[in-house]
Enzyme design. Structure first.
Site, PDB file in Angstrom:
ATOM      1  N   LYS A 139      57.431  44.929  62.108  1.00  0.00           N
ATOM      2  CA  LYS A 139      57.057  45.533  60.818  1.00  0.00           C
ATOM      3  C   LYS A 139      56.379  46.889  61.000  1.00  0.00           C
ATOM      4  O   LYS A 139      56.461  47.733  60.112  1.00  0.00           O
ATOM      5  CB  LYS A 139      56.199  44.565  59.982  1.00  0.00           C
ATOM      6  CG  LYS A 139      56.993  43.328  59.556  1.00  0.00           C
ATOM      7  CD  LYS A 139      56.674  42.809  58.175  1.00  0.00           C
ATOM      8  CE  LYS A 139      57.726  41.765  57.787  1.00  0.00           C
ATOM      9  NZ  LYS A 139      57.486  41.023  56.596  1.00  0.00           N
ATOM     10  N   LYS A 147      68.151  38.946  62.091  1.00  0.00           N
ATOM     11  CA  LYS A 147      67.818  37.891  61.123  1.00  0.00           C
ATOM     12  C   LYS A 147      68.184  38.312  59.694  1.00  0.00           C
ATOM     13  O   LYS A 147      67.985  39.461  59.317  1.00  0.00           O
ATOM     14  CB  LYS A 147      66.299  37.640  61.200  1.00  0.00           C
ATOM     15  CG  LYS A 147      65.814  36.476  60.368  1.00  0.00           C
ATOM     16  CD  LYS A 147      64.280  36.369  60.369  1.00  0.00           C
ATOM     17  CE  LYS A 147      63.650  37.181  59.287  1.00  0.00           C
ATOM     18  NZ  LYS A 147      62.414  36.650  58.714  1.00  0.00           N
ATOM     19  N   LYS A 181      65.046  39.022  53.438  1.00  0.00           N
ATOM     20  CA  LYS A 181      65.060  39.384  52.020  1.00  0.00           C
ATOM     21  C   LYS A 181      64.724  40.856  51.802  1.00  0.00           C
ATOM     22  O   LYS A 181      65.040  41.406  50.758  1.00  0.00           O
ATOM     23  CB  LYS A 181      64.164  38.456  51.202  1.00  0.00           C
ATOM     24  CG  LYS A 181      62.696  38.456  51.548  1.00  0.00           C
ATOM     25  CD  LYS A 181      61.943  37.667  50.477  1.00  0.00           C
ATOM     26  CE  LYS A 181      61.189  36.479  51.007  1.00  0.00           C
ATOM     27  NZ  LYS A 181      59.898  36.814  51.632  1.00  0.00           N
TER      28      LYS A 181
END
Ligand code: ATP
Ligand code: LTN
Length: 333
Positions: free
Chosen positions: A115, A197, A200
């Protein structure tokens, strides 16, 4: 363990539209525990603000995530469903546990590293201490099992380390939780880049199948899914795209990889993708219908939020008070 009853706890961030990765890796497995365990399923809005959110979107998604919990079969009469920011003990225990978590161990968290690259302009302290708040979520309820996708296993492990460290200093404070990762569906991959992965927050919406996508969209996305130049439906190294589609099909139909290979022997990728799309759309249809019913009744959702927060607070208060006493914080009646 709370009053001799085993506890299951998990959380989902209201940070975007939920995907079939969230569904197969997490949500669908939550109800496994509803009968025998005391279960807490939380919408973790405080975690979601570690990346910037548009307030109106965050608010709407919080309702939607709660409605999806219920649409996935979590009956609020049997499960405590609530919103993290409604139970202030999460943030309070989070602070305390910060003082029992090492800088070095947080630096090793892969989600933080990923992130930080993705949100390079906003590497805030919350993003760094994210796993500590997650540990507080879990430990407040004396949790035994945490059903999660494989990407969250590392966070449950650091939670175990924090709890063990705390218990060594202040014996018998926390139950040490176990991560439970489903065998199939543990990591659903992106349809466009099957080594990544399915997430969303992916900017390419064609790479992601959302729980609320309609049938035509689902069929189109699977049709376009990246595969390989071979044409045999077979689970094998190097066939990431097909392996992913086989896992998704296995999750939705309960079939084994051998059965799937036999079913599509000689049929090619086109027929297989069509079948995956149909199986996915069929499985999601009842969830979507329930979701729409629940979303149409905002007052009911708010009532559930309130009831859930009251229930959760009762447990959270007990653990927090025990922790505060052990630490030497003064208390009065
Ligand atoms: P974000 O993209 O915002 O980081 P996310 O899609 O990873 O979000 P979370 O809210 O972080 O979703 O995850 C909720 C639950 O869904 C977690 O238990 C996580 O492990 C699981 N999960 C998320 N993506 C997948 C996936 N692709 N396959 C299996 N499980 C998943
Ligand atoms: N970190 C998780 C969401 C989450 C969670 C939790 C999961 C927050 N608190 C407690 C299980 C238990 C995620 O990003 N998926």
């Amino acid at each position: 363990m709370f009053n001799d009853q085993k506890v299951s706890f998990s959380g989902v961030q209201p940070s975007g539209n939920l995907t079939i990765g969230n569904y197969l890796g997490a949500l669908r497995n939550f109800s496994t525990y509803s009968e025998k365990y005391k279960t807490f399923y939380c919408v973790v809005d405080e975690h979601a603000i570690t990346v910037r959110q548009v307030p109106a979107d965050l608010r709407r998604r919080t309702y939607e995530t709660l409605a999806l919990y219920m649409a996935c079969g979590l009956d609020p009469a049997k499960n405590t469903l609530y919103v993290q920011s409604h139970v202030h003990e999460h943030a309070e225990l989070g602070w305390i546990l910060n003082c029992f978590t090492m800088f070095g161990e947080l630096s090793r968290m892969t989600q933080f590293k990923d992130k930080s690259v993705k949100h390079a302009d906003n590497i805030n302290a919350g993003l760094f201490t994210y796993p500590v708040l997650m540990a507080a979520d879990i430990l407040l309820y004396q949790t035994d099992v945490v059903p999660v996708g494989v990407d969250q296993k590392q966070h449950v492990e650091i939670c175990r380390d924090i709890a063990t460290r705390f218990n060594q200093l202040y014996p018998d404070t926390f139950t040490i939780p176990e991560p439970v990762v489903a065998k199939t569906g543990m990591k659903i991959m992106s349809l466009a880049e099957p080594t990544k992965k399915m997430s969303k927050s992916d900017e390419n919406s064609n790479a992601v199948v959302y729980i609320l996508d309609d049938r035509d969209t689902i069929m189109r996305k699977f049709k376009r899914a990246v595969t390989d130049s071979d044409s045999v439906v077979r689970y094998a190294e190097g066939k990431d795209g097909i392996n992913n589609l086989m896992s998704i099909y296995a999750c939705f139909t309960g079939k084994t990889f051998e059965e799937i290979e036999r079913e599509f022997s000689g049929l090619g990728y086109g027929a297989f993708k069509e079948a995956v799309g149909q199986a996915c759309a069929d499985a999601l249809a009842p969830v979507q219908e329930q979701f729409r019913t629940f979303m149409a009744d905002k007052a009911m959702l708010e009532e559930q939020m309130k009831k859930g927060a009251e229930e959760a607070s009762w447990y959270a208060r007990r653990t927090l008070s025990k922790v505060q006493k052990r630490l030497g914080f003064t208390q009065f009646r």
